[in-house]
Design a protein around this motif. Sequence first.
Motif, PDB file in Angstrom:
ATOM      1  N   GLU A 122       0.901  -1.147   0.000  1.00  0.00           N
ATOM      2  CA  GLU A 122       0.000   0.000   0.000  1.00  0.00           C
ATOM      3  C   GLU A 122       0.935   1.191   0.000  1.00  0.00           C
ATOM      4  N   ALA A 123       0.759   2.142  -0.907  1.00  0.00           N
ATOM      5  CA  ALA A 123       1.777   3.188  -1.038  1.00  0.00           C
ATOM      6  C   ALA A 123       1.177   4.476  -1.581  1.00  0.00           C
ATOM      7  N   PRO A 124       1.778   5.626  -1.192  1.00  0.00           N
ATOM      8  CA  PRO A 124       1.340   6.897  -1.788  1.00  0.00           C
ATOM      9  C   PRO A 124       1.858   7.017  -3.220  1.00  0.00           C
ATOM     10  N   THR A 125       1.096   7.640  -4.091  1.00  0.00           N
ATOM     11  CA  THR A 125       1.544   7.856  -5.471  1.00  0.00           C
ATOM     12  C   THR A 125       1.205   9.292  -5.896  1.00  0.00           C
ATOM     13  N   SER A 126       1.659   9.628  -7.083  1.00  0.00           N
ATOM     14  CA  SER A 126       1.350  10.937  -7.670  1.00  0.00           C
ATOM     15  C   SER A 126      -0.142  11.112  -7.907  1.00  0.00           C
ATOM     16  N   ARG A 127      -0.911  10.027  -7.839  1.00  0.00           N
ATOM     17  CA  ARG A 127      -2.354  10.093  -8.074  1.00  0.00           C
ATOM     18  C   ARG A 127      -3.136   9.519  -6.901  1.00  0.00           C
ATOM     19  N   GLY A 128      -2.605   9.663  -5.702  1.00  0.00           N
ATOM     20  CA  GLY A 128      -3.297   9.149  -4.510  1.00  0.00           C
ATOM     21  C   GLY A 128      -2.799   7.771  -4.135  1.00  0.00           C
TER      22      GLY A 128
END
Length: 217
Positions: A20-26
């Motif tokens: 589970e990870a943060p990304t440039s799109r949430g």
Amino acid sequence: MAEEEIRSLPRIGEPAPDFEAPTSRGPVKLSDYNGKWLMLFSHPADFTPVCTTEISAFARRYGEFQARGVELLGLSVDSVHSHIAWTRDMAEMGAPVPFPIIADLDMSVARRYGMIHPNESATATVRAVFFIDPKGIVRAILYYPMSLGRSVDELLRVIDGLQTADRLGVSTPADWRPGSEVIVPAPKSAAEVETPEEARAKGYTYHTWYLRTKPQG
Ligand code: BEZ
């Protein structure tokens, strides 16, 4: 790297490690991709030349991945803000990036996937690519060094080969391209060995008893 960590690296045929990870799109998690093909790939760093050519190329040819039902998910150890600023640059250069890029600042995903190769860089990911099928199984893995940009044609060829093998129960020869002949499964016993005439009667091209090809159909 600890022995335990090395042994738990994903291998072909095994379930892809969860994340589970943060990304440039949430935020994203692996299970968001259940039921879809996923190409998870890392690049060494934002705002670097080779990476910019790669991510722009993936963005420009995104439609070809989508046409094959494949989602793209990038990763580097840069922050979300860095990813946003860098992808804005690429949009200005004519390649808006339509897929998310993981901001793996603590390297937790990169370590789990074996994307850090310390003799290449202890602080940045190599150019890794994981092809994960709709059941969440790792089907192919590619690694490239910092200096070598990846080929979109080859990535699409890998996907085409995997999907063709699944669909037709065949394998694909060296330098195979969609539309060219595929390999019929080799005989599993002496009783299954065919003569050249028997193979040709089935529409196969007979090379030798354990190598027969046929049109993709
Ligand atoms: C590049 O993308 O140009 C690059 C990134 C990290 C190390 C070397 C080159």
